[in-house]
Motif scaffolding. Structure first.
Motif, PDB file in Angstrom:
ATOM      1  N   ARG A 182      19.557 -52.721 112.388  1.00 32.21           N
ATOM      2  CA  ARG A 182      20.552 -53.179 113.366  1.00 32.21           C
ATOM      3  C   ARG A 182      21.435 -54.258 112.753  1.00 32.21           C
ATOM      4  O   ARG A 182      22.634 -54.325 112.999  1.00 32.21           O
ATOM      5  CB  ARG A 182      19.862 -53.708 114.629  1.00 32.21           C
ATOM      6  N   GLY A 183      20.811 -55.125 111.947  1.00 36.46           N
ATOM      7  CA  GLY A 183      21.566 -56.192 111.307  1.00 36.46           C
ATOM      8  C   GLY A 183      22.493 -55.701 110.218  1.00 36.46           C
ATOM      9  O   GLY A 183      23.396 -56.431 109.785  1.00 36.46           O
ATOM     10  N   MET A 184      22.281 -54.468 109.743  1.00 39.87           N
ATOM     11  CA  MET A 184      23.133 -53.898 108.703  1.00 39.87           C
ATOM     12  C   MET A 184      23.859 -52.644 109.192  1.00 39.87           C
ATOM     13  O   MET A 184      24.318 -51.833 108.378  1.00 39.87           O
ATOM     14  CB  MET A 184      22.290 -53.560 107.464  1.00 39.87           C
ATOM     15  N   SER A 185      23.973 -52.486 110.495  1.00 40.66           N
ATOM     16  CA  SER A 185      24.705 -51.356 111.055  1.00 40.66           C
ATOM     17  C   SER A 185      26.206 -51.554 110.847  1.00 40.66           C
ATOM     18  O   SER A 185      26.675 -52.661 110.537  1.00 40.66           O
ATOM     19  CB  SER A 185      24.403 -51.213 112.545  1.00 40.66           C
ATOM     20  N   THR A 186      26.960 -50.488 111.027  1.00 37.63           N
ATOM     21  CA  THR A 186      28.417 -50.585 110.872  1.00 37.63           C
ATOM     22  C   THR A 186      29.001 -51.617 111.825  1.00 37.63           C
ATOM     23  O   THR A 186      29.883 -52.406 111.458  1.00 37.63           O
ATOM     24  CB  THR A 186      29.065 -49.214 111.125  1.00 37.63           C
ATOM     25  N   GLU A 187      28.501 -51.631 113.048  1.00 39.10           N
ATOM     26  CA  GLU A 187      28.990 -52.601 114.039  1.00 39.10           C
ATOM     27  C   GLU A 187      28.726 -54.031 113.582  1.00 39.10           C
ATOM     28  O   GLU A 187      29.594 -54.912 113.683  1.00 39.10           O
ATOM     29  CB  GLU A 187      28.314 -52.344 115.386  1.00 39.10           C
ATOM     30  N   ALA A 188      27.510 -54.260 113.057  1.00 32.03           N
ATOM     31  CA  ALA A 188      27.172 -55.608 112.604  1.00 32.03           C
ATOM     32  C   ALA A 188      28.000 -56.007 111.391  1.00 32.03           C
ATOM     33  O   ALA A 188      28.496 -57.139 111.297  1.00 32.03           O
ATOM     34  CB  ALA A 188      25.686 -55.679 112.271  1.00 32.03           C
ATOM     35  N   ILE A 189      28.179 -55.073 110.455  1.00 35.99           N
ATOM     36  CA  ILE A 189      28.948 -55.374 109.246  1.00 35.99           C
ATOM     37  C   ILE A 189      30.401 -55.689 109.583  1.00 35.99           C
ATOM     38  O   ILE A 189      31.032 -56.537 108.935  1.00 35.99           O
ATOM     39  CB  ILE A 189      28.827 -54.210 108.250  1.00 35.99           C
ATOM     40  N   ASN A 190      30.932 -55.034 110.593  1.00 35.74           N
ATOM     41  CA  ASN A 190      32.291 -55.353 111.026  1.00 35.74           C
ATOM     42  C   ASN A 190      32.390 -56.803 111.493  1.00 35.74           C
ATOM     43  O   ASN A 190      33.424 -57.455 111.319  1.00 35.74           O
ATOM     44  CB  ASN A 190      32.731 -54.405 112.139  1.00 35.74           C
ATOM     45  N   VAL A 487      25.366 -50.707 102.337  1.00 33.91           N
ATOM     46  CA  VAL A 487      26.709 -50.544 102.891  1.00 33.91           C
ATOM     47  C   VAL A 487      27.489 -51.852 102.819  1.00 33.91           C
ATOM     48  O   VAL A 487      28.670 -51.885 102.442  1.00 33.91           O
ATOM     49  CB  VAL A 487      26.635 -50.030 104.343  1.00 33.91           C
ATOM     50  N   LEU A 488      26.819 -52.944 103.160  1.00 37.58           N
ATOM     51  CA  LEU A 488      27.477 -54.242 103.078  1.00 37.58           C
ATOM     52  C   LEU A 488      27.842 -54.581 101.638  1.00 37.58           C
ATOM     53  O   LEU A 488      28.935 -55.094 101.366  1.00 37.58           O
ATOM     54  CB  LEU A 488      26.569 -55.331 103.664  1.00 37.58           C
ATOM     55  N   ALA A 489      26.937 -54.298 100.704  1.00 36.51           N
ATOM     56  CA  ALA A 489      27.201 -54.595  99.293  1.00 36.51           C
ATOM     57  C   ALA A 489      28.418 -53.831  98.797  1.00 36.51           C
ATOM     58  O   ALA A 489      29.262 -54.387  98.075  1.00 36.51           O
ATOM     59  CB  ALA A 489      25.972 -54.252  98.452  1.00 36.51           C
ATOM     60  N   TRP A 490      28.540 -52.560  99.193  1.00 34.73           N
ATOM     61  CA  TRP A 490      29.696 -51.779  98.781  1.00 34.73           C
ATOM     62  C   TRP A 490      30.993 -52.381  99.329  1.00 34.73           C
ATOM     63  O   TRP A 490      31.991 -52.503  98.618  1.00 34.73           O
ATOM     64  CB  TRP A 490      29.556 -50.331  99.266  1.00 34.73           C
ATOM     65  N   ARG A 491      30.977 -52.749 100.590  1.00 32.55           N
ATOM     66  CA  ARG A 491      32.189 -53.315 101.181  1.00 32.55           C
ATOM     67  C   ARG A 491      32.554 -54.629 100.485  1.00 32.55           C
ATOM     68  O   ARG A 491      33.728 -54.897 100.195  1.00 32.55           O
ATOM     69  CB  ARG A 491      31.998 -53.535 102.683  1.00 32.55           C
ATOM     70  N   GLU A 492      31.555 -55.425 100.217  1.00 35.78           N
ATOM     71  CA  GLU A 492      31.773 -56.710  99.550  1.00 35.78           C
ATOM     72  C   GLU A 492      32.351 -56.510  98.152  1.00 35.78           C
ATOM     73  O   GLU A 492      33.348 -57.156  97.771  1.00 35.78           O
ATOM     74  CB  GLU A 492      30.429 -57.449  99.477  1.00 35.78           C
ATOM     75  N   MET A 493      31.744 -55.605  97.375  1.00 32.75           N
ATOM     76  CA  MET A 493      32.204 -55.396  95.999  1.00 32.75           C
ATOM     77  C   MET A 493      33.598 -54.800  95.948  1.00 32.75           C
ATOM     78  O   MET A 493      34.439 -55.205  95.135  1.00 32.75           O
ATOM     79  CB  MET A 493      31.210 -54.499  95.247  1.00 32.75           C
ATOM     80  N   LEU A 494      33.872 -53.840  96.812  1.00 27.92           N
ATOM     81  CA  LEU A 494      35.203 -53.220  96.818  1.00 27.92           C
ATOM     82  C   LEU A 494      36.278 -54.207  97.248  1.00 27.92           C
ATOM     83  O   LEU A 494      37.388 -54.222  96.699  1.00 27.92           O
ATOM     84  CB  LEU A 494      35.201 -51.994  97.737  1.00 27.92           C
ATOM     85  N   MET A 495      35.971 -55.063  98.212  1.00 23.20           N
ATOM     86  CA  MET A 495      36.954 -56.030  98.679  1.00 23.20           C
ATOM     87  C   MET A 495      37.252 -57.060  97.595  1.00 23.20           C
ATOM     88  O   MET A 495      38.421 -57.388  97.329  1.00 23.20           O
ATOM     89  CB  MET A 495      36.474 -56.716  99.956  1.00 23.20           C
ATOM     90  N   VAL A 496      36.207 -57.581  96.957  1.00 24.69           N
ATOM     91  CA  VAL A 496      36.426 -58.573  95.901  1.00 24.69           C
ATOM     92  C   VAL A 496      37.147 -57.947  94.720  1.00 24.69           C
ATOM     93  O   VAL A 496      38.126 -58.498  94.201  1.00 24.69           O
ATOM     94  CB  VAL A 496      35.080 -59.173  95.439  1.00 24.69           C
ATOM     95  N   ALA A 497      36.673 -56.775  94.277  1.00 25.17           N
ATOM     96  CA  ALA A 497      37.246 -56.148  93.084  1.00 25.17           C
ATOM     97  C   ALA A 497      38.703 -55.747  93.288  1.00 25.17           C
ATOM     98  O   ALA A 497      39.555 -55.985  92.416  1.00 25.17           O
ATOM     99  CB  ALA A 497      36.413 -54.927  92.691  1.00 25.17           C
ATOM    100  N   SER A 498      39.020 -55.152  94.428  1.00 29.56           N
ATOM    101  CA  SER A 498      40.402 -54.728  94.662  1.00 29.56           C
ATOM    102  C   SER A 498      41.335 -55.928  94.776  1.00 29.56           C
ATOM    103  O   SER A 498      42.462 -55.907  94.261  1.00 29.56           O
ATOM    104  CB  SER A 498      40.487 -53.860  95.926  1.00 29.56           C
ATOM    105  N   THR A 499      40.880 -56.986  95.415  1.00 34.55           N
ATOM    106  CA  THR A 499      41.707 -58.197  95.527  1.00 34.55           C
ATOM    107  C   THR A 499      41.926 -58.828  94.162  1.00 34.55           C
ATOM    108  O   THR A 499      43.036 -59.254  93.823  1.00 34.55           O
ATOM    109  CB  THR A 499      41.042 -59.208  96.483  1.00 34.55           C
ATOM    110  N   LEU A 500      40.884 -58.881  93.367  1.00 36.09           N
ATOM    111  CA  LEU A 500      40.964 -59.459  92.022  1.00 36.09           C
ATOM    112  C   LEU A 500      41.935 -58.669  91.143  1.00 36.09           C
ATOM    113  O   LEU A 500      42.781 -59.246  90.446  1.00 36.09           O
ATOM    114  CB  LEU A 500      39.569 -59.464  91.393  1.00 36.09           C
ATOM    115  N   LEU A 501      41.826 -57.340  91.197  1.00 38.04           N
ATOM    116  CA  LEU A 501      42.666 -56.489  90.355  1.00 38.04           C
ATOM    117  C   LEU A 501      44.136 -56.526  90.780  1.00 38.04           C
ATOM    118  O   LEU A 501      45.035 -56.398  89.934  1.00 38.04           O
ATOM    119  CB  LEU A 501      42.135 -55.054  90.380  1.00 38.04           C
TER     120      LEU A 501
END
Length: 540
Positions: A182-190, A487-501
């Motif tokens: 529940r703590g790592m559901s899509t709703e929670a990650i949002n 799922v959270l790790a993927w969102r975190e890595m993609l957000m940081v990496a895309s912003t950095l690039l």
């Protein structure tokens, strides 16, 4: 025959009998066996008149030599249940070799060499094997697979009745995992994304200050990840990016603790004895105090969002029985430790691989620019699905340098043993499936040592020479006990990496020895970075 030779013979027989007994009744810890081994020869000496010092030493020496030779002979014999599994002689005899290798943080490299030499099955300890066969992944880690092994036992704080999700087994794990889900559901990650966006922009603001100079990008990824996980788990309070470093010594606490525990995990039956030593228990005490302080601050401060603490404490009242405060603290500390190191390592390795391959770096920069053209925010996670090449680069990074290099053990359940990938493995055997070695197995990935993101974008082919078996790719583990934060790790890595690039041009710092930077990575269950990754940055 004199009394002394009789005693030596009895000491030798006693050593053999002890091996037979403890083989049939393995000790759960070392305390009682050590006491028994000290006391037994003393009783033999009572058969003699007051013995000389040389007789006492000879009796104990004979007893211990007999015990050690008996154990060694059995472990090397064809009658040992794992005799059919190849491996170095030292591995078959003792786990002390394994502890020495682990202490240096090079277990993943040592096992890769062993698998290259011996094949998919290697005996890494007297009662332990490592497997890098695709069929073993589902059989051991999947539904109906094997329970967690003895490797995890030393991670349990003996002073607490609580335990974290990492250490739970069976129904207890399933129950706690339900709360975590529940703590790592899509709703929670949002909900967490608000926190994530704020921390990503803080990271970029701090990196702006280094434009035109060299910066340890790996260090700043670590500060960012620690701050974000602290926000998510405990409502904040770390602020490493604000301070420009680890002013509170938390990294040292966690890094030293991880190294010490992974060494003890090689001989788990000794852990209950070692943990009684002040130097060994100090880490548990400090980590426990760290968790308690974070929890107290979270309760006092509260949170503007439904953070992970909200879900772990079941503030919504969904569970029939609420988790205990101690359990929530343990899980909160776990989330910070596991979530910060793994993400920081993955991002750092991604930058290293991209800067080591300028052609791929330019391609992924172009992709990010096309997905997020001028005027659009890279914080918009709804476009992450369009970042195909960047996702492929992250996959390839985690294939070559998985955040967990060797993993922990699973234990063959009792009841006659099991057949795994065509080989019979006896009950109670400890089994590793090391991601580092599995991901570099040429049976599953063509040219496995090469950084080739395009392998993840290549359409299915009938080419029998081309190998790309994603079932042998387990950077987040596999099955019911896989990484709950994937799922959270993927969102975190993609957000940081895309912003950095999108924001910066990067290159290795002039004169910096970066060509072998990944050689400094250490395997302490989660990957630990050793040494800075110096990068020169400029705004695009």
């Amino acid at each position: 025959m004199s009394a002394a030779p009789n005693t030596m013979l009895l000491a030798a027989i006693l050593g053999l009998l002890n091996h037979i007994y403890f083989h049939r009744h393995p000790p759960a810890n070392a305390t009682i066996p050590i006491l028994v081994l000290i006391i037994q020869p003393a009783f033999l000496l009572l058969l003699l008149p007051p013995p000389s010092l040389s007789t006492v030493l000879l009796t104990y020496t004979t007893f211990l030599v007999s015990l050690i030779l008996s154990i060694t002979a059995y472990r090397l014999s064809p009658w040992h249940p794992l005799a059919h599994i190849p491996g170095p002689t030292i591995n078959k005899v003792t786990k002390l070799w394994g502890a020495w290798v682990v202490a240096g943080g090079k277990q993943h490299l040592a096992w890769k060499r062993l698998h290259d030499k011996y094949g998919d099955f290697v005996r890494t300890g007297p009662n332990e094997i490592s497997i890098v066969h695709f069929d073993a992944v589902k059989a051991i880690l999947g539904t109906g697979g094997f329970p967690k092994g003895e490797y995890y036992d030393p991670r349990r704080d003996p002073t607490l009745a609580s335990t974290s999700l990492l250490l739970l087994r069976g129904d207890a794990h399933a129950s706690r995992r339900r709360i975590w889900n529940r703590g790592m559901s899509t709703e929670a990650i949002n909900e967490y994304e608000i926190i994530l966006e704020r921390r990503v922009m803080q990271l970029m603001d701090r990196l702006d200050g280094f434009c035109g100079t060299a910066v340890d990008i790996a260090g700043w990824f670590g500060y960012f990840a620690f701050d974000f996980m602290g926000d998510m788990a405990f409502g904040g309070g770390f602020d490493m990016m604000r301070d420009g470093g680890d002013k509170k010594g938390l990294w040292e606490l966690i890094a030293n603790g991880a190294r010490n525990i992974v060494i003890v995990s090689q001989t788990p039956w000794l852990s209950s004895l070692i943990i009684k030593l002040p130097a060994a228990s100090r880490g548990y005490t400090r980590l426990r105090g760290f968790g308690a302080t974070c929890a107290a601050n979270r309760i006092k401060r509260g949170s503007e969002t439904k953070d992970l603490w909200y879900h772990l404490t079941d503030e919504a009242g969904i569970e029939k029985t609420k988790p205990t405060h101690a359990d929530v603290v343990s899980d909160g500390v776990l989330s910070v430790v596991a979530g910060s190191d793994t993400t920081a390592v993955a991002l750092s390795c991604l930058v290293w691989f991209l800067l080591s391959h300028p052609d791929i770096y330019r391609r992924v920069q172009d992709e990010v620019g096309s997905v997020y053209p001028e005027g659009e925010s890279t914080l918009d996670s709804s476009k992450h699905e369009e970042l195909k090449l960047l996702a492929a680069c992250l996959n390839e990074t985690m294939r070559l340098q998985p955040p967990v290099l060797s993993n922990g053990t699973r234990q063959v359940p009792r009841g006659g043993g099991r057949v795994v990938a065509g080989r019979f493995i006896p009950e109670d055997t400890q089994i590793y499936i090391p991601p580092y070695s599995l991901h570099r197995n040429e049976a599953y990935f063509s040219d496995p040592e090469k950084f080739d993101p395009d392998r993840w974008l290549r359409p299915p082919t009938d080419d029998s020479e081309w190998k790309h078996n994603t079932g042998a790719f387990i950077p987040f583990s596999y099955g019911a006990a896989n990484c709950v934060g994937k799922v959270l790790a993927w969102r975190e890595m993609l957000m940081v990496a895309s912003t950095l690039l999108r924001r910066y041009e990067m290159r290795f710092a002039q004169g910096d020895e970066t060509a072998r930077w990944t050689d400094g990575l250490r395997d302490y269950f989660v990957t630990s970075m050793k040494g800075p990754l110096m990068v020169e940055m400029g705004r695009r």
